[in-house]
Enzyme design. Sequence first.
Site, PDB file in Angstrom:
ATOM      1  N   GLN A  46       8.717 -68.310  14.175  1.00 49.36           N
ATOM      2  CA  GLN A  46       7.305 -67.952  14.026  1.00 49.36           C
ATOM      3  C   GLN A  46       6.497 -69.033  13.311  1.00 49.36           C
ATOM      4  O   GLN A  46       5.493 -69.510  13.806  1.00 49.36           O
ATOM      5  CB  GLN A  46       7.198 -66.633  13.246  1.00 49.36           C
ATOM      6  CG  GLN A  46       7.799 -65.439  13.945  1.00 49.36           C
ATOM      7  CD  GLN A  46       7.807 -64.202  13.068  1.00 49.36           C
ATOM      8  OE1 GLN A  46       7.317 -64.208  11.942  1.00 49.36           O
ATOM      9  NE2 GLN A  46       8.388 -63.126  13.573  1.00 49.36           N
ATOM     10  N   GLY A  47       6.954 -69.413  12.129  1.00 50.98           N
ATOM     11  CA  GLY A  47       6.112 -70.190  11.219  1.00 50.98           C
ATOM     12  C   GLY A  47       5.547 -71.481  11.749  1.00 50.98           C
ATOM     13  O   GLY A  47       4.336 -71.680  11.783  1.00 50.98           O
ATOM     14  N   GLU A 111       4.054 -73.334   3.524  1.00 53.96           N
ATOM     15  CA  GLU A 111       5.061 -72.315   3.293  1.00 53.96           C
ATOM     16  C   GLU A 111       5.799 -72.624   2.006  1.00 53.96           C
ATOM     17  O   GLU A 111       5.547 -73.646   1.356  1.00 53.96           O
ATOM     18  CB  GLU A 111       6.017 -72.223   4.489  1.00 53.96           C
ATOM     19  CG  GLU A 111       5.327 -71.748   5.764  1.00 53.96           C
ATOM     20  CD  GLU A 111       6.283 -71.594   6.936  1.00 53.96           C
ATOM     21  OE1 GLU A 111       7.509 -71.725   6.737  1.00 53.96           O
ATOM     22  OE2 GLU A 111       5.805 -71.337   8.046  1.00 53.96           O
ATOM     23  N   ASP A 204      30.178 -69.270  18.076  1.00 54.43           N
ATOM     24  CA  ASP A 204      31.174 -69.710  19.067  1.00 54.43           C
ATOM     25  C   ASP A 204      31.538 -71.186  18.901  1.00 54.43           C
ATOM     26  O   ASP A 204      32.712 -71.565  18.956  1.00 54.43           O
ATOM     27  CB  ASP A 204      30.653 -69.480  20.485  1.00 54.43           C
ATOM     28  CG  ASP A 204      30.476 -68.001  20.812  1.00 54.43           C
ATOM     29  OD1 ASP A 204      30.825 -67.172  19.954  1.00 54.43           O
ATOM     30  OD2 ASP A 204      29.985 -67.683  21.904  1.00 54.43           O
ATOM     31  N   HIS A 225      16.799 -64.804   4.383  1.00 48.88           N
ATOM     32  CA  HIS A 225      15.331 -64.868   4.385  1.00 48.88           C
ATOM     33  C   HIS A 225      14.789 -63.706   3.568  1.00 48.88           C
ATOM     34  O   HIS A 225      15.255 -62.574   3.694  1.00 48.88           O
ATOM     35  CB  HIS A 225      14.786 -64.796   5.812  1.00 48.88           C
ATOM     36  CG  HIS A 225      13.365 -65.237   5.930  1.00 48.88           C
ATOM     37  ND1 HIS A 225      12.301 -64.456   5.500  1.00 48.88           N
ATOM     38  CD2 HIS A 225      12.812 -66.374   6.419  1.00 48.88           C
ATOM     39  CE1 HIS A 225      11.168 -65.101   5.723  1.00 48.88           C
ATOM     40  NE2 HIS A 225      11.458 -66.271   6.275  1.00 48.88           N
ATOM     41  N   ARG A 267      13.304 -70.079  -0.702  1.00 49.07           N
ATOM     42  CA  ARG A 267      13.746 -68.801  -0.145  1.00 49.07           C
ATOM     43  C   ARG A 267      14.870 -68.140  -0.940  1.00 49.07           C
ATOM     44  O   ARG A 267      14.888 -66.915  -1.098  1.00 49.07           O
ATOM     45  CB  ARG A 267      14.199 -69.001   1.311  1.00 49.07           C
ATOM     46  CG  ARG A 267      13.053 -69.262   2.245  1.00 49.07           C
ATOM     47  CD  ARG A 267      13.528 -69.543   3.642  1.00 49.07           C
ATOM     48  NE  ARG A 267      12.378 -69.683   4.539  1.00 49.07           N
ATOM     49  CZ  ARG A 267      12.476 -70.034   5.815  1.00 49.07           C
ATOM     50  NH1 ARG A 267      13.666 -70.269   6.342  1.00 49.07           N
ATOM     51  NH2 ARG A 267      11.396 -70.144   6.561  1.00 49.07           N
ATOM     52  N   HIS A 328      19.433 -65.226   7.813  1.00 49.68           N
ATOM     53  CA  HIS A 328      18.431 -65.907   8.643  1.00 49.68           C
ATOM     54  C   HIS A 328      18.912 -67.226   9.225  1.00 49.68           C
ATOM     55  O   HIS A 328      18.628 -67.522  10.380  1.00 49.68           O
ATOM     56  CB  HIS A 328      17.174 -66.148   7.808  1.00 49.68           C
ATOM     57  CG  HIS A 328      16.064 -66.809   8.548  1.00 49.68           C
ATOM     58  ND1 HIS A 328      15.497 -66.254   9.682  1.00 49.68           N
ATOM     59  CD2 HIS A 328      15.402 -67.982   8.334  1.00 49.68           C
ATOM     60  CE1 HIS A 328      14.530 -67.045  10.121  1.00 49.68           C
ATOM     61  NE2 HIS A 328      14.474 -68.102   9.331  1.00 49.68           N
ATOM     62  N   LEU A 369      13.181 -76.256  13.292  1.00 48.95           N
ATOM     63  CA  LEU A 369      12.751 -76.793  14.592  1.00 48.95           C
ATOM     64  C   LEU A 369      12.675 -78.316  14.537  1.00 48.95           C
ATOM     65  O   LEU A 369      13.032 -79.003  15.495  1.00 48.95           O
ATOM     66  CB  LEU A 369      11.396 -76.207  14.991  1.00 48.95           C
ATOM     67  CG  LEU A 369      11.373 -74.727  15.377  1.00 48.95           C
ATOM     68  CD1 LEU A 369       9.937 -74.266  15.659  1.00 48.95           C
ATOM     69  CD2 LEU A 369      12.250 -74.460  16.593  1.00 48.95           C
TER      70      LEU A 369
END
Length: 431
Positions: A46-47, A111, A204, A225, A267, A328, A369
């Site tokens: 999202q962020g 953030e 995996d 999170h 966090r 998270h 990301l």
Amino acid sequence: MKLIYDVLIVGSGVSGLYCALNLNPSLNILVISKEDISNNNTYLAQGGISTAKGKEDISVFIEDTLRAGQYKNKLESVEILANESIDNIESMVNYGLNLDKINGEVAFTKEGAHSVNRIVYSKDTTGKAVFETLIEEANKRKNITLYEYTCLTDIITTNGKCIGGIVIKDQQEIIICSKVVVLATGGIGGLFKNSTNQRHLTGDGLAIALKHNIKVKDINYIQIHPTAFYEENSESRKLLISESVRGEGGKLLNKHGERFVDELLPRDIVSKAIFKQMKKDNREYVYLDVTHLEDKYLKNRFSFIYEQCLIRGTDITKDYIKVAPAQHYFMGGIEVDLDSKTSMDNLYAVGEISCTGVHGANRLASNSLLEGLVFSKRASNHINENIDNIDISHINYNEFKIDLLNLSNKDIVLNEIKSIRGDLKDELLAN
């Protein structure tokens, strides 16, 4: 059945797809997804994406990442992340990624644990925008084949080198012969009862690495999170309430409506404070309050969160949001070098399954990301430079068969984590 490719990429999130797009177009590439092609953690993000705002911000960005990671990060990796951030964001924009703008200029939000506003975003569905941009570009490439509902059961090795993988597709066993394998299999959230991750992500790639004695690192570094939407008696994936909500003014409150923590601390610190307050309040949640923000702003800036909370009976413009910490992100994983190479020749790992060392003991918000972009591109560059020297034409793949495990991949990872993390009690992990 046997298929031959130059590169097998296992995973269809940001790191897998971006890696494929940066490989030479002359290479024949297969990208497989365990579930639907869009069913990955990238899609859920999202962020936004962290990025240095310019040369003058690089040193500050590095320090913020190190501080959030408790200075247990690999410095060289952090420097690469910051120095190569701008170019990779520009590449995504060139692919067509639509970032939010203010007065025609790219907007930046803030953030937890960031010193400045340096996170670019696409409303509150940045991951969806990133995935859709990448998959649209991948679909244009004739050299990239995409397989859905295809599960990697093992890699194929000979003389300490990876030469392909064994997959199950449509209940059929397929041997993939490839010069290079890239593991982009995501995290371990599916092992936890409370997680923001897709449920099929059960480590995996990590299990396969453990089975083949491929080096792993920091698998005790598991991020919780602070703010997942609290739903009683639900074992489904938890709705993440993005850290950007707190970055834009959201306040954490106890049962008396009182603030009890600085919402923009790292966090791990915020999560610990929430757990402590939950115990003090004798409740399984605390409140996140954004009712003081303008209705129109909330519905526009956080349209996804607004709609999803409304479905669950909470109007964030009027009601406090019940939140509780949930698993998270996985900061550890398969150990890789600065080019995303594992300890096994011809095998790379990118994204959450890899441990670049960039996050240390606690990931800085919105660096996931970015890591997926930066280090998958470095993997691609290294593959492009070296793949012509790899020859698998002489290998008899008919000799290789599935080595059925007595334990499932899930069990292998669970047992390894439990042996290291004594503080992760059994009840926190999925059955």
